[in-house]
Enzyme design. Structure first.
Site, PDB file in Angstrom:
ATOM      1  N   ARG A  45     -31.162 -52.408  -4.973  1.00 49.85           N
ATOM      2  CA  ARG A  45     -32.189 -51.832  -5.361  1.00 49.85           C
ATOM      3  C   ARG A  45     -32.126 -50.301  -4.776  1.00 49.85           C
ATOM      4  O   ARG A  45     -32.769 -49.391  -5.193  1.00 49.85           O
ATOM      5  CB  ARG A  45     -33.496 -52.492  -4.672  1.00 49.85           C
ATOM      6  N   ILE A  71     -41.291 -46.938  -7.361  1.00 49.67           N
ATOM      7  CA  ILE A  71     -40.521 -48.347  -7.669  1.00 49.67           C
ATOM      8  C   ILE A  71     -41.362 -49.384  -7.306  1.00 49.67           C
ATOM      9  O   ILE A  71     -41.861 -49.119  -5.866  1.00 49.67           O
ATOM     10  CB  ILE A  71     -39.286 -48.180  -7.010  1.00 49.67           C
ATOM     11  N   SER A  72     -41.689 -50.300  -7.909  1.00 50.38           N
ATOM     12  CA  SER A  72     -42.970 -51.376  -7.529  1.00 50.38           C
ATOM     13  C   SER A  72     -42.265 -52.111  -6.588  1.00 50.38           C
ATOM     14  O   SER A  72     -40.818 -52.411  -6.153  1.00 50.38           O
ATOM     15  CB  SER A  72     -43.032 -52.251  -8.743  1.00 50.38           C
ATOM     16  N   HIS A  73     -43.121 -52.727  -5.811  1.00 52.19           N
ATOM     17  CA  HIS A  73     -43.004 -53.769  -4.758  1.00 52.19           C
ATOM     18  C   HIS A  73     -41.991 -54.890  -4.916  1.00 52.19           C
ATOM     19  O   HIS A  73     -42.281 -55.556  -6.288  1.00 52.19           O
ATOM     20  CB  HIS A  73     -44.594 -54.198  -4.580  1.00 52.19           C
ATOM     21  N   PRO A  74     -41.163 -55.276  -4.542  1.00 56.11           N
ATOM     22  CA  PRO A  74     -40.088 -56.259  -4.949  1.00 56.11           C
ATOM     23  C   PRO A  74     -40.997 -57.735  -5.220  1.00 56.11           C
ATOM     24  O   PRO A  74     -40.439 -58.128  -6.453  1.00 56.11           O
ATOM     25  CB  PRO A  74     -38.922 -56.448  -3.928  1.00 56.11           C
TER      26      PRO A  74
END
Ligand code: SAH
Length: 223
Positions: A45, A71-74
């Site tokens: 990431r 970038i979205s939350h994992p």
């Protein structure tokens, strides 16, 4: 599942232990699909965020990627991926390439990932990252995702990673009629709900998975 990242400088710079910690958090938060967890463990990431914040890359938070996007939350990447993987998709369309991270996670799980981004800068940046990483099954397009990607349809799954005011009809049209799944955040009463729609013989089954917080799905293209 394996991927050869050895030609990509920068891979391996961030400690394996922070990645393992993230996987533990995702498991604790209820992610069960082993393949999804493995793909998240394998995709670095930190490569998808700016170097200045790469130390935060394995924290379970959304991070800036430029042009006011994130970038979205994992967890949400894992959750949406887990939901669609239950339908065994082979060809996926993503709306909102952003950093490219969600597409990269999907690329280890399915045959082909098509991804559309409206901001040219982000489109080019992710294209470059995939080329350097040697990922060959992601196909990118710079255009308005509200129109989907009709030439490549139908898709077994469509994942929208920006919040829509209403479900774009083109995406419903481009969904496989044989159990295709569309997953997207949709606004209702001022809140964003993560919804899935399953299309079978022109009948639709809808499900709500909870409240989410994505950047908005906008119209048109930008630089
Ligand atoms: N999947 C991304 C998340 C990016 S945030 C990742 O893994 O990093 C959402 C992205 O959707 C932003 O890059 C934004 O520019 C894009 N977006 C918003 N509206 C869009 C539209 N109509 N068509 C295509 N992309 C859009």
């Amino acid at each position: 599942m394996s991927i050869d990242f050895k030609n990509f400088s920068g891979v391996g710079m961030t400690s394996d232990s922070s990645r393992e910690k993230l996987i533990k958090i995702l498991k604790n938060e209820g992610i069960k699909n082993k393949k999804v967890l493995e793909s998240i463990r394998l995709i670095p990431r930190h490569i998808f965020v700016d170097e200045a914040i790469s130390s935060k890359a394995y924290d379970n938070t959304a991070l800036p990627i430029g042009k006011s996007q994130t970038i979205s939350h994992p967890f949400i990447v894992a959750k949406m991926t887990e939901i669609i993987m239950d339908y065994n998709p082979k060809r996926i369309l993503e709306i909102g390439t952003g950093s490219g991270y969600q597409a990269a996670v999907l690329s280890l799980l399915v045959d082909k990932v098509y991804s559309v981004e409206r901001i040219e800068y982000l489109h080019m940046k992710s294209k470059n990252i995939f080329r350097k990483m040697g990922i060959k099954n992601i196909y990118l397009k710079h255009s308005d995702g509200n129109d989907g990607w009709s030439q490549k349809s139908p898709f077994d799954a469509i994942i929208v990673t920006a919040g829509a005011n209403k479900i774009p009809s083109a995406l419903i049209d481009q969904l496989s009629n044989n159990g295709g799944i569309l997953i997207l955040p949709v606004k209702s009463n001022g809140k964003q709900y993560l919804k899935s729609i399953i299309k079978t013989n022109n009948k639709y089954k809808e499900k709500v998975h909870g409240i989410v917080n994505f950047v908005p799905l906008l119209n048109g293209v930008a630089l």
